[in-house]
Write an enzyme that holds these catalytic residues in place. Structure first.
Site, mmCIF file in Angstrom:
data_model
loop_
_atom_site.group_PDB
_atom_site.id
_atom_site.type_symbol
_atom_site.label_atom_id
_atom_site.label_comp_id
_atom_site.label_asym_id
_atom_site.label_seq_id
_atom_site.Cartn_x
_atom_site.Cartn_y
_atom_site.Cartn_z
ATOM 1 N N HIS A 5 32.747 22.302 -15.222
ATOM 2 C CA HIS A 5 32.974 21.873 -16.605
ATOM 3 C C HIS A 5 32.088 20.547 -15.656
ATOM 4 O O HIS A 5 32.264 19.830 -14.739
ATOM 5 C CB HIS A 5 34.139 20.771 -17.193
ATOM 6 C CG HIS A 5 34.248 19.894 -17.869
ATOM 7 N ND1 HIS A 5 34.381 18.682 -18.155
ATOM 8 C CD2 HIS A 5 33.422 19.822 -18.986
ATOM 9 C CE1 HIS A 5 33.838 18.045 -19.090
ATOM 10 N NE2 HIS A 5 33.522 18.758 -19.295
ATOM 11 N N GLU A 25 29.865 24.939 -16.496
ATOM 12 C CA GLU A 25 28.852 24.468 -17.650
ATOM 13 C C GLU A 25 27.902 23.379 -17.511
ATOM 14 O O GLU A 25 28.449 22.892 -16.729
ATOM 15 C CB GLU A 25 30.326 24.702 -18.624
ATOM 16 C CG GLU A 25 30.034 23.555 -20.268
ATOM 17 C CD GLU A 25 30.124 22.016 -20.220
ATOM 18 O OE1 GLU A 25 30.310 21.839 -21.121
ATOM 19 O OE2 GLU A 25 30.641 21.321 -19.058
ATOM 20 N N ASP A 27 25.288 20.036 -19.520
ATOM 21 C CA ASP A 27 25.048 20.094 -20.347
ATOM 22 C C ASP A 27 22.956 19.575 -20.588
ATOM 23 O O ASP A 27 22.624 19.147 -20.300
ATOM 24 C CB ASP A 27 25.631 18.002 -20.831
ATOM 25 C CG ASP A 27 27.212 18.211 -20.519
ATOM 26 O OD1 ASP A 27 27.541 18.973 -21.903
ATOM 27 O OD2 ASP A 27 27.532 18.130 -19.656
ATOM 28 N N HIS A 41 25.363 14.595 -19.131
ATOM 29 C CA HIS A 41 26.273 14.076 -19.973
ATOM 30 C C HIS A 41 26.663 12.623 -20.413
ATOM 31 O O HIS A 41 26.228 12.621 -21.388
ATOM 32 C CB HIS A 41 28.129 14.579 -19.439
ATOM 33 C CG HIS A 41 28.862 14.360 -20.504
ATOM 34 N ND1 HIS A 41 29.184 13.347 -20.680
ATOM 35 C CD2 HIS A 41 30.068 15.524 -21.023
ATOM 36 C CE1 HIS A 41 29.914 13.565 -21.629
ATOM 37 N NE2 HIS A 41 30.546 14.854 -21.693
ATOM 38 N N ASP A 85 26.639 23.681 -22.956
ATOM 39 C CA ASP A 85 26.807 22.904 -23.649
ATOM 40 C C ASP A 85 26.113 21.702 -24.846
ATOM 41 O O ASP A 85 25.298 20.611 -23.956
ATOM 42 C CB ASP A 85 28.124 21.621 -23.214
ATOM 43 C CG ASP A 85 28.579 20.872 -24.075
ATOM 44 O OD1 ASP A 85 28.920 21.511 -25.690
ATOM 45 O OD2 ASP A 85 29.734 20.152 -23.731
#
Length: 274
Positions: A5, A25, A27, A41, A85
């Site tokens: 993540h 993942e 962002d 993020h 993301d």
């Protein structure tokens, strides 16, 4: 699939792969015009994590292309899925189409290199809210207009905003998408979350003839007890800040004969028939 993540800095890629992730993942942050600028993020984010790590998006793609290209010195065989993301909630919905065009072109130029790259990872586009569905339309339009519609086979769609599942289905129907669909359910690791919606998603996935959910994953799991709970329900994937903990849980007697890590030979767009 074990998704590392918030892997937003280039140096974090190997870090999370070393912990056992086979997917990552990251962002995508856009400027006000819908141009993808950085992997970032921002604050707030998960408890115990640094929220501000980042990289230039195109440089990140250049690096991850090498990491997923066989015979490249940086190649890591286990990395088979990239989840983007998309922070579309930070820009106007009117810019979603422009954002879709931009991300598609940057993937074409820096990851696939318009047919000259052997990078092989599957791509998952995480859409935060169904109101941003024009991003998907633009992404597909751009691949078609640029002459690379075949790359659609490598790209799936995921709804990440915990919205009503029937509402998500309706939007997918509008877009004509009946395959290559993942469904996420979860919450930041700082809080607890029940399983009602997760169970509903799994039930729809397992309904014969239902084509709007092929895979279901839970996020962001850090406690082993919650990982076990999700595995017992039958999720296809887990997103975690601690992939090594997921690996340990998978090795437990209860799960060792039921689950294994996905490899490149496992199609992420097919429903698992156990």
């Amino acid at each position: 699939w074990i998704m590392g993540h918030m892997v937003n800095a280039i140096e974090q890629v190997d870090e999370f792969l070393d912990l056992g992730a086979n997917a990552i993942e990251f962002d995508i942050d856009f400027d006000k015009d819908g141009i993808a600028q950085i992997t970032h993020h921002g604050i707030p984010c998960d408890c115990g994590r640094k929220c501000t790590k980042k990289a230039i998006f195109t440089e990140y793609l250049d690096n991850i292309r090498q990491v997923t290209t066989p015979d490249d010195p940086k190649f890591r065989e286990q990395l088979v899925l990239l989840a983007l993301d998309l922070k579309l909630q930070r820009i106007s919905s009117a810019k979603a189409y422009r954002a879709g065009e931009d991300v598609a072109k940057k993937l074409l130029d820096h990851y696939w290199q318009r047919g000259n790259s052997r990078a092989r990872a599957y791509i998952l586009l995480n859409i935060p809210l169904v109101e941003d569905y024009e991003f998907i339309r633009a992404f597909k339009d751009t691949l078609k207009n640029e002459g690379y519609e075949s790359y659609n086979d490598k790209v799936g769609i995921n709804s990440a905003g915990n919205e009503d599942l029937d509402k998500i289905r309706d939007v997918l129907e509008i877009l004509g998408i009946h395959k290559q669909v993942w469904q996420a359910d979860g919450i930041t690791s700082c809080f607890a979350r029940g399983t009602e919606r997760l169970k509903e998603a799994l039930e729809k996935r397992d309904t014969p003839g239902y084509n709007y959910i092929n895979k279901v994953y839970a996020w962001t799991l850090v406690r082993k007890s919650i990982m076990r709970r999700s595995l017992r329900l039958g999720v296809d994937g887990v997103m975690s800040n601690n992939p090594d903990r997921v690996i340990k849980v998978l090795k437990e007697k209860e799960f060792a004969d039921k689950f294994r890590l996905a490899t490149y030979n496992d199609n992420p767009w097919e429903k698992f028939r156990g």
